[in-house]
Design a protein around this motif. Structure first.
Motif, PDB file in Angstrom:
ATOM      1  N   GLY A 101       0.678  -1.144   0.157  1.00  0.00           N
ATOM      2  CA  GLY A 101       0.012   0.072   0.040  1.00  0.00           C
ATOM      3  C   GLY A 101       0.880   1.195  -0.015  1.00  0.00           C
ATOM      4  N   LEU A 102      -0.010   2.403  -0.307  1.00  0.00           N
ATOM      5  CA  LEU A 102       1.021   3.695  -0.411  1.00  0.00           C
ATOM      6  C   LEU A 102       1.247   4.100   1.015  1.00  0.00           C
ATOM      7  N   GLY A 103       0.621   3.888   1.972  1.00  0.00           N
ATOM      8  CA  GLY A 103       1.176   4.328   3.646  1.00  0.00           C
ATOM      9  C   GLY A 103       2.564   3.505   3.714  1.00  0.00           C
ATOM     10  N   LEU A 131       4.762  12.589  -4.178  1.00  0.00           N
ATOM     11  CA  LEU A 131       4.211  12.543  -5.581  1.00  0.00           C
ATOM     12  C   LEU A 131       4.123  11.302  -6.215  1.00  0.00           C
ATOM     13  N   LEU A 132       2.666  10.932  -6.541  1.00  0.00           N
ATOM     14  CA  LEU A 132       2.416   9.559  -7.298  1.00  0.00           C
ATOM     15  C   LEU A 132       2.643   9.835  -8.680  1.00  0.00           C
ATOM     16  N   PRO A 133       3.673   8.912  -9.294  1.00  0.00           N
ATOM     17  CA  PRO A 133       3.887   9.136 -10.750  1.00  0.00           C
ATOM     18  C   PRO A 133       2.959   8.833 -11.931  1.00  0.00           C
ATOM     19  N   ASP A 134       1.708   8.339 -11.329  1.00  0.00           N
ATOM     20  CA  ASP A 134       0.585   8.021 -12.223  1.00  0.00           C
ATOM     21  C   ASP A 134      -0.026   9.342 -12.657  1.00  0.00           C
ATOM     22  N   GLU A 135       0.192  10.403 -11.962  1.00  0.00           N
ATOM     23  CA  GLU A 135      -0.246  11.613 -12.306  1.00  0.00           C
ATOM     24  C   GLU A 135       0.639  12.697 -12.620  1.00  0.00           C
ATOM     25  N   ILE A 136       0.295  13.221 -13.752  1.00  0.00           N
ATOM     26  CA  ILE A 136       1.539  14.335 -14.375  1.00  0.00           C
ATOM     27  C   ILE A 136       0.896  15.621 -14.366  1.00  0.00           C
ATOM     28  N   ALA A 184     -13.164   5.344  -6.052  1.00  0.00           N
ATOM     29  CA  ALA A 184     -11.678   4.937  -6.236  1.00  0.00           C
ATOM     30  C   ALA A 184     -10.898   5.786  -5.649  1.00  0.00           C
ATOM     31  N   TYR A 185     -11.130   6.639  -4.634  1.00  0.00           N
ATOM     32  CA  TYR A 185     -10.227   7.560  -4.109  1.00  0.00           C
ATOM     33  C   TYR A 185     -10.113   7.656  -2.725  1.00  0.00           C
ATOM     34  N   GLY A 186      -9.237   8.639  -2.471  1.00  0.00           N
ATOM     35  CA  GLY A 186      -9.318   9.198  -0.971  1.00  0.00           C
ATOM     36  C   GLY A 186     -10.407  10.563  -1.036  1.00  0.00           C
ATOM     37  N   VAL A 187     -11.165  10.465  -0.005  1.00  0.00           N
ATOM     38  CA  VAL A 187     -12.309  11.617  -0.168  1.00  0.00           C
ATOM     39  C   VAL A 187     -12.187  12.325   0.966  1.00  0.00           C
ATOM     40  N   VAL A 210     -11.756   9.750   4.285  1.00  0.00           N
ATOM     41  CA  VAL A 210     -12.134   8.186   4.168  1.00  0.00           C
ATOM     42  C   VAL A 210     -11.339   7.846   2.899  1.00  0.00           C
ATOM     43  N   GLU A 211     -10.765   6.622   2.784  1.00  0.00           N
ATOM     44  CA  GLU A 211     -10.043   5.992   1.543  1.00  0.00           C
ATOM     45  C   GLU A 211     -11.177   4.886   1.082  1.00  0.00           C
ATOM     46  N   LYS A 212     -11.457   5.097  -0.287  1.00  0.00           N
ATOM     47  CA  LYS A 212     -12.449   4.346  -1.253  1.00  0.00           C
ATOM     48  C   LYS A 212     -13.668   4.162  -0.330  1.00  0.00           C
ATOM     49  N   PRO A 213     -14.343   5.188  -0.019  1.00  0.00           N
ATOM     50  CA  PRO A 213     -15.855   4.957   0.508  1.00  0.00           C
ATOM     51  C   PRO A 213     -16.753   4.535  -0.428  1.00  0.00           C
ATOM     52  N   ILE A 245     -11.700  14.687  -4.098  1.00  0.00           N
ATOM     53  CA  ILE A 245     -10.800  13.623  -4.069  1.00  0.00           C
ATOM     54  C   ILE A 245      -9.461  14.182  -3.839  1.00  0.00           C
ATOM     55  N   ILE A 246      -8.604  13.265  -3.169  1.00  0.00           N
ATOM     56  CA  ILE A 246      -7.172  13.408  -2.993  1.00  0.00           C
ATOM     57  C   ILE A 246      -6.565  13.161  -4.057  1.00  0.00           C
ATOM     58  N   ILE A 247      -5.665  13.960  -4.863  1.00  0.00           N
ATOM     59  CA  ILE A 247      -4.956  13.428  -6.142  1.00  0.00           C
ATOM     60  C   ILE A 247      -3.530  13.229  -5.494  1.00  0.00           C
ATOM     61  N   GLY A 248      -2.716  12.743  -6.448  1.00  0.00           N
ATOM     62  CA  GLY A 248      -1.301  12.324  -6.011  1.00  0.00           C
ATOM     63  C   GLY A 248      -0.281  13.131  -5.560  1.00  0.00           C
ATOM     64  N   ARG A 249      -0.859  14.281  -5.020  1.00  0.00           N
ATOM     65  CA  ARG A 249       0.496  15.161  -4.737  1.00  0.00           C
ATOM     66  C   ARG A 249      -0.149  15.574  -2.978  1.00  0.00           C
ATOM     67  N   TYR A 250       1.052  15.529  -2.272  1.00  0.00           N
ATOM     68  CA  TYR A 250       0.895  15.447  -0.903  1.00  0.00           C
ATOM     69  C   TYR A 250       2.164  16.301  -0.324  1.00  0.00           C
ATOM     70  N   VAL A 251       1.658  17.546   0.723  1.00  0.00           N
ATOM     71  CA  VAL A 251       3.071  17.911   1.239  1.00  0.00           C
ATOM     72  C   VAL A 251       2.859  17.473   2.973  1.00  0.00           C
ATOM     73  N   ILE A 289      -1.866  -0.880   3.832  1.00  0.00           N
ATOM     74  CA  ILE A 289      -1.579   0.201   4.655  1.00  0.00           C
ATOM     75  C   ILE A 289      -1.804   1.460   4.005  1.00  0.00           C
ATOM     76  N   GLN A 290      -2.909   2.113   4.220  1.00  0.00           N
ATOM     77  CA  GLN A 290      -3.448   3.332   3.390  1.00  0.00           C
ATOM     78  C   GLN A 290      -2.864   4.552   4.091  1.00  0.00           C
ATOM     79  N   LEU A 291      -2.191   5.550   3.319  1.00  0.00           N
ATOM     80  CA  LEU A 291      -1.739   6.888   3.598  1.00  0.00           C
ATOM     81  C   LEU A 291      -3.048   7.609   4.018  1.00  0.00           C
ATOM     82  N   THR A 292      -4.131   7.534   3.425  1.00  0.00           N
ATOM     83  CA  THR A 292      -5.062   8.444   3.915  1.00  0.00           C
ATOM     84  C   THR A 292      -5.519   8.088   5.401  1.00  0.00           C
ATOM     85  N   ASP A 293      -5.455   6.698   5.802  1.00  0.00           N
ATOM     86  CA  ASP A 293      -5.709   6.527   7.401  1.00  0.00           C
ATOM     87  C   ASP A 293      -4.600   7.416   8.286  1.00  0.00           C
TER      88      ASP A 293
HETATM   89  C1  G1P Z   1      -4.002   6.470  -3.921  1.00  0.00           C
HETATM   90  C2  G1P Z   1      -4.491   7.112  -2.616  1.00  0.00           C
HETATM   91  C3  G1P Z   1      -5.821   7.762  -2.702  1.00  0.00           C
HETATM   92  C4  G1P Z   1      -5.787   8.851  -3.831  1.00  0.00           C
HETATM   93  C5  G1P Z   1      -5.191   8.275  -5.005  1.00  0.00           C
HETATM   94  C6  G1P Z   1      -4.906   9.436  -6.255  1.00  0.00           C
HETATM   95  O1  G1P Z   1      -4.747   5.415  -4.681  1.00  0.00           O
HETATM   96  O2  G1P Z   1      -4.530   5.885  -1.663  1.00  0.00           O
HETATM   97  O3  G1P Z   1      -6.281   8.284  -1.626  1.00  0.00           O
HETATM   98  O4  G1P Z   1      -7.238   9.264  -4.084  1.00  0.00           O
HETATM   99  O5  G1P Z   1      -3.982   7.389  -5.019  1.00  0.00           O
HETATM  100  O6  G1P Z   1      -4.700   8.812  -7.457  1.00  0.00           O
HETATM  101  P1  G1P Z   1      -4.521   4.442  -5.472  1.00  0.00           P
HETATM  102  O7  G1P Z   1      -4.502   5.026  -6.994  1.00  0.00           O
HETATM  103  O8  G1P Z   1      -3.274   3.902  -5.249  1.00  0.00           O
HETATM  104  O9  G1P Z   1      -5.774   3.352  -5.298  1.00  0.00           O
END
Ligand code: G1P
Length: 275
Positions: A96-98, A116-121, A155-158, A177-180, A190-196, A216-220
């Motif tokens: 998991g991301l966490g 930074l999650l590299p799935d998002e540019i 599909a996301y953290g909300v 909450v993660e993926k409610p 929703i939370i996108i793949g950028r956090y500080v 293990i979820q970062l959102t938690d």
């Molecule tokens: C992860 C995070 C989620 C966030 C998302 C953004 O989810 O756990 O909170 O909203 O990235 O892309 P994943 O895409 O790994 O399921």
């Protein structure tokens, strides 16, 4: 594991799939450098040696390029990783991301840091720079936000917002909450793949139990931070590409190619004829 890009990702990590000629990972690094970040920790796995190879010196290729007069390409290759310190942390099991963030704890230390999650540019570094400033002025963690149609939130953290967005797109957050399930989603933000994040998140991650998807979820961990102190989100109208799936990746490549000064005009004219 890049399962959405199999079979390509059998041999090439998805972070190195090219956007025209540049790996997605490099675009992430450029975004960091543009926001004033000078040390990057790449969380990777020993099963992906190509990621480290990307940052290694390539004297033979450089010499060949120089001997054939292609100095500008050689300069470009030699500049990779020069403007920034690159370290590696290893996550050899996908928990998991966490957990991935936690794996970087020693390299990060006790300063605030970006994830930074590299799935998002992103089109530029402005959102990340604003998030860094906000973390510095508030002393609390900051997440990037996007509004999506309600049926997509699962599909996301909300996040649960407090009050309204200010004119800079900043909003306070009290919970997330993660993926409610749709009925339980506290908003459509929703939370996108950028956090500080402030570094106390590591100690929170140690207490997090497996959550959504058994990971293990970062959102938690962020929810614990939001319950204790100040926590904000930033929603901004910046160019953003979701390259985590083949259609999103193709869209990003086409859009970026249309704007590319070397190939854009030719590509545009071919595309117009084609459709
Ligand atoms: C992860 C995070 C989620 C966030 C998302 C953004 O989810 O756990 O909170 O909203 O990235 O892309 P994943 O895409 O790994 O399921």
């Amino acid at each position: 594991m890049g399962t959405r890009f199999l079979p390509a990702t059998k041999a090439v990590p998805k972070e190195l799939l090219p956007i025209i000629d540049t790996p997605a990972l490099q675009l992430i690094i450029d975004e960091c450098v543009g926001a004033g970040i000078d040390h990057i920790v790449v969380v990777t796995s020993h099963a992906k040696p190509a990621i480290e190879a990307y940052f290694a010196e390539a004297p033979e290729v450089v010499a060949k390029l120089r001997s054939t007069g292609r100095d500008h390409v050689a300069d470009h290759l030699e500049a990779i990783g020069r403007d920034v310190k690159i370290s590696f942390a290893y996550q050899d099991v996908a928990m998991g991301l966490g957990h991935a963030v936690w794996c970087a704890r020693d390299a990060v230390g006790d300063q605030p840091f970006a994830v930074l999650l590299p799935d998002e540019i992103m089109g530029d570094s402005s959102l990340l720079a604003q998030m860094c400033d906000l973390c510095e002025t508030t002393g609390g963690s900051v997440v990037g936000l996007k509004e999506v149609p309600h049926e997509e939130v699962s599909a996301y953290g909300v996040i649960q917002p407090v009050g309204a967005l200010d004119e800079q797109g900043v909003i306070a957050i009290s919970n997330m909450v993660e993926k409610p399930a749709l009925a339980d989603a506290p908003s459509d933000l929703i939370i996108i793949g950028r956090y500080v994040l402030t570094a106390d998140v590591f100690e929170k991650l140690e207490r997090v139990q497996p959550g959504a998807g058994g990971e293990i979820q970062l959102t938690d961990a962020l929810r614990m931070q939001a319950a204790e102190g100040t926590f904000h989100g930033v929603l901004r109208d910046v160019r953003r590409y979701d390259t985590g799936n083949p259609l999103g990746w193709l869209t990003a490549v086409v859009e970026i190619a249309l704007d590319d000064e070397r190939i854009g005009p030719q590509f545009r004219s071919w595309l117009q004829d084609r459709i």
